[in-house]
Design a protein around this motif. Structure first.
Motif, PDB file in Angstrom:
ATOM      1  N   PRO A  69       7.949   0.248  -1.472  1.00 36.75           N
ATOM      2  CA  PRO A  69       8.734  -0.471  -2.494  1.00 36.75           C
ATOM      3  C   PRO A  69       7.958  -0.772  -3.779  1.00 36.75           C
ATOM      4  O   PRO A  69       8.546  -1.164  -4.779  1.00 36.75           O
ATOM      5  CB  PRO A  69       9.118  -1.777  -1.792  1.00 36.75           C
ATOM      6  CG  PRO A  69       8.043  -1.983  -0.783  1.00 36.75           C
ATOM      7  CD  PRO A  69       7.582  -0.624  -0.345  1.00 36.75           C
ATOM      8  N   ALA A  70       6.633  -0.576  -3.757  1.00 34.47           N
ATOM      9  CA  ALA A  70       5.817  -0.947  -4.921  1.00 34.47           C
ATOM     10  C   ALA A  70       6.227  -0.218  -6.208  1.00 34.47           C
ATOM     11  O   ALA A  70       6.307  -0.845  -7.271  1.00 34.47           O
ATOM     12  CB  ALA A  70       4.336  -0.714  -4.613  1.00 34.47           C
ATOM     13  N   PRO A  71       6.474   1.105  -6.192  1.00 37.56           N
ATOM     14  CA  PRO A  71       6.875   1.777  -7.444  1.00 37.56           C
ATOM     15  C   PRO A  71       8.174   1.233  -8.040  1.00 37.56           C
ATOM     16  O   PRO A  71       8.398   1.371  -9.245  1.00 37.56           O
ATOM     17  CB  PRO A  71       7.047   3.249  -7.019  1.00 37.56           C
ATOM     18  CG  PRO A  71       6.174   3.406  -5.826  1.00 37.56           C
ATOM     19  CD  PRO A  71       6.258   2.087  -5.114  1.00 37.56           C
ATOM     20  N   LEU A  72       9.033   0.607  -7.218  1.00 36.29           N
ATOM     21  CA  LEU A  72      10.268   0.027  -7.737  1.00 36.29           C
ATOM     22  C   LEU A  72       9.948  -1.082  -8.741  1.00 36.29           C
ATOM     23  O   LEU A  72      10.565  -1.175  -9.809  1.00 36.29           O
ATOM     24  CB  LEU A  72      11.113  -0.510  -6.571  1.00 36.29           C
ATOM     25  CG  LEU A  72      12.548  -0.943  -6.872  1.00 36.29           C
ATOM     26  CD1 LEU A  72      13.425  -0.779  -5.631  1.00 36.29           C
ATOM     27  CD2 LEU A  72      12.618  -2.399  -7.339  1.00 36.29           C
ATOM     28  N   VAL A  73       8.973  -1.931  -8.413  1.00 32.80           N
ATOM     29  CA  VAL A  73       8.583  -3.008  -9.323  1.00 32.80           C
ATOM     30  C   VAL A  73       7.963  -2.438 -10.590  1.00 32.80           C
ATOM     31  O   VAL A  73       8.224  -2.906 -11.692  1.00 32.80           O
ATOM     32  CB  VAL A  73       7.606  -3.975  -8.618  1.00 32.80           C
ATOM     33  CG1 VAL A  73       7.088  -5.012  -9.585  1.00 32.80           C
ATOM     34  CG2 VAL A  73       8.292  -4.649  -7.446  1.00 32.80           C
ATOM     35  N   LEU A  74       7.143  -1.402 -10.426  1.00 37.43           N
ATOM     36  CA  LEU A  74       6.538  -0.754 -11.585  1.00 37.43           C
ATOM     37  C   LEU A  74       7.616  -0.218 -12.525  1.00 37.43           C
ATOM     38  O   LEU A  74       7.557  -0.407 -13.744  1.00 37.43           O
ATOM     39  CB  LEU A  74       5.629   0.387 -11.124  1.00 37.43           C
ATOM     40  CG  LEU A  74       4.871   1.141 -12.204  1.00 37.43           C
ATOM     41  CD1 LEU A  74       3.872   0.235 -12.890  1.00 37.43           C
ATOM     42  CD2 LEU A  74       4.159   2.349 -11.625  1.00 37.43           C
TER      43      LEU A  74
END
Length: 510
Positions: free
Chosen positions: A434-439
């Protein structure tokens, strides 16, 4: 150099104010605890505490949150050495030889070498950041909208390529974040977009509820509460001093880890994880006794621990000089500054010198604090590890809900956090990161604005991105990386990213 020294004097005058020293200490302490506690990690810790910074000024907020980031790199070594459980992802490689040293009765030496190496790597990174970031920002001011568009696209593709998960899945998550970032009022036309007639979404979906939901609540839902705590090797304070032989054996690994980690930190991706992986591989290759690795080699602790701290500092160079986040963690830090009305980019050093130089100076102070914290307080951190997760997690959920609500006094934000928490849990179950979603959510407004400005400049002609040398070169590099990833996929070849994924997914092996 005189200008840099004068600016550093300004920075230390800000960083050494008692309230800023307090927030630096608080960030370092919380960061160490975040690193010590398995399964939380710096991204979750920063996301949970992001609402707390709403009542602070921009300098205090970035000092505290950054302290959590690089402090977690220190703390992650504690559980890796004492329990063979990586408290933080970048400490996976430390488990191998750190725990082996602990079983030989050298746990104190391993902790001391890890702390000193982390301090050297982090301090070197701050020194280079001090010298490099201002001139790099001056060059970046000359960038126009086409160059910024190409640079952001390169950053996204580089992040996806450097990720240990599937490139397609990473890009899919980033694209979802870009779409979520378009919700709200269009800055160029004033129209409401995708808001479902909910007035609170006029300003878009906030970074706070999304980050807290995905990485705070989602992490708790995905982690079993009845996690068993292994036996903990608890070293005595008098055993913390390494022998002369151990200092000699760790000197060159610390030097190599410092240089390798910093330069990898500048590259987009999970730099602190990649740097520790590559540092361990490098030390094993250059060692005269590679057979000792996995059995308690000092170099197997010194190199990776130094590298991940140098990398976490190196990640601030593109963040402060260009305004480009190289990882989800730095994206959340940009979101924190945006909450305080600070525009992150090449103009930061000139428009907000107190924030820029105060933050840089605080990192010198923070690294000294961490060195002093991590050795004497080992016994306290070991005690924290014994707290059952069944008691710890309800407290974290309570802080998540209160913190998100207090940011805007909006129940809509709480609902967004809950939805994102369930989404984060589902993404983990289906092995999506899910980290790239925040990016994507953070850079979406920047990318959209620069793209539309570029097309206005060219009357809708997309060739503008290729006709300008810098933007054309950046896009060419992006296409080359996509071609390399496609080649590996078609030929079913394993590359270094697959090996990294195997190390992250399972128990580290010698």
């Amino acid at each position: 150099m005189d200008t840099v020294l004068h600016s550093l004097y300004l920075g230390f005058s800000v960083a050494l104010e008692w309230h800023n020293v307090w927030y630096a200490f608080l960030g370092c302490l919380v960061g160490t605890l975040v690193g010590v506690l398995p399964g939380i990690g710096p991204l979750t810790g920063i996301s949970i505490l992001l609402p707390v910074t709403f009542g602070l000024n921009a300098t205090q907020a970035i000092i505290m949150l950054a302290g959590i980031y690089y402090g977690s790199q220190y703390g992650g070594s504690t559980t890796s050495i004492l329990m063979r459980i990586p408290g933080e992802a970048s400490s996976v490689m430390t488990c191998i030889d750190g725990y082996a040293m602990a079983k030989k009765g050298r746990a104190g030496s391993a902790l001391c070498i890890a702390a000193v190496g982390s301090w050297i790597g982090g301090t070197f990174g701050v020194i280079v950041l001090t010298v490099v970031a201002p001139p790099l920002a001056t060059i970046a001011i000359k960038f126009g909208p086409p160059e910024y568009t190409a640079l952001i696209l390169l950053g996204l593709i580089f992040l996806a390529y450097m990720s240990s998960t599937s490139l397609i899945r990473t890009l899919l998550m980033a694209s979802m974040g870009l779409l979520l970032g378009m919700i709200g009022i269009d800055n160029m036309t004033g129209h409401f977009r995708y808001s479902f007639d909910i007035a609170e979404l006029g300003d878009g979906i906030g970074i706070v509820p999304v980050a807290v939901g995905l990485f705070g609540l989602g992490e708790i839902l995905a982690t079993p509460s009845a996690e068993a705590v292994k036996d903990i090797i608890s070293p005595k304070l008098r055993d913390l001093l390494p022998t002369r032989k151990e200092w000699r054996e760790s000197a060159m690994p610390i030097t190599r880890g410092t240089l390798l980690g910093f330069f990898i930190g500048i590259i987009p991706g999970s730099a602190h994880i990649i740097s520790s992986f590559l540092s361990y591989a490098l030390e094993k290759r250059v060692s005269k006794h590679p057979e000792e690795f996995g059995k308690g080699a000092v170099a197997g602790v010194a190199g990776p621990e130094t590298a991940n701290n140098a990398a976490s500092t190196g990640a601030f160079v593109p963040l402060l000089a260009l305004g480009i986040p190289t990882s989800p963690i730095t994206a959340v830090l940009i979101g924190a500054l945006m909450l305080h009305g600070i525009s992150v980019g090449p103009t930061l050093v000139n428009e907000h010198p107190d924030v820029f130089w105060g933050f840089v100076a605080s990192m010198y102070v923070g690294n000294v604090m961490l060195l002093l914290l991590n050795l004497p307080l080992v016994s306290i951190f070991v005690w924290v590890l014994r707290i059952p997760y069944a008691y710890l997690y309800p407290l974290i959920i309570m802080f998540c809900i209160i913190g998100v609500y207090e940011t805007n006094n909006s129940i809509v934000d709480v609902w967004i956090m809950l939805i994102m928490g369930v989404l984060g849990y589902a993404l983990r179950k289906f092995e999506f990161d899910p980290a790239p979603l925040v990016l994507g959510l953070v850079i979406s407004p920047i990318l959209e604005q620069s793209l539309r400005q570029s097309l206005i400049m060219s009357n809708g002609d997309y060739f503008i991105f290729f006709s300008r040398p810098i933007s054309g070169g950046l896009l060419l590099v992006s296409l080359v990386m996509l071609a390399m990833a496609a080649t590996s996929f078609v030929l079913k070849r394993k590359d270094w990213r697959d090996k990294l994924a195997e190390v992250e997914a399972g128990e580290p092996s010698a």
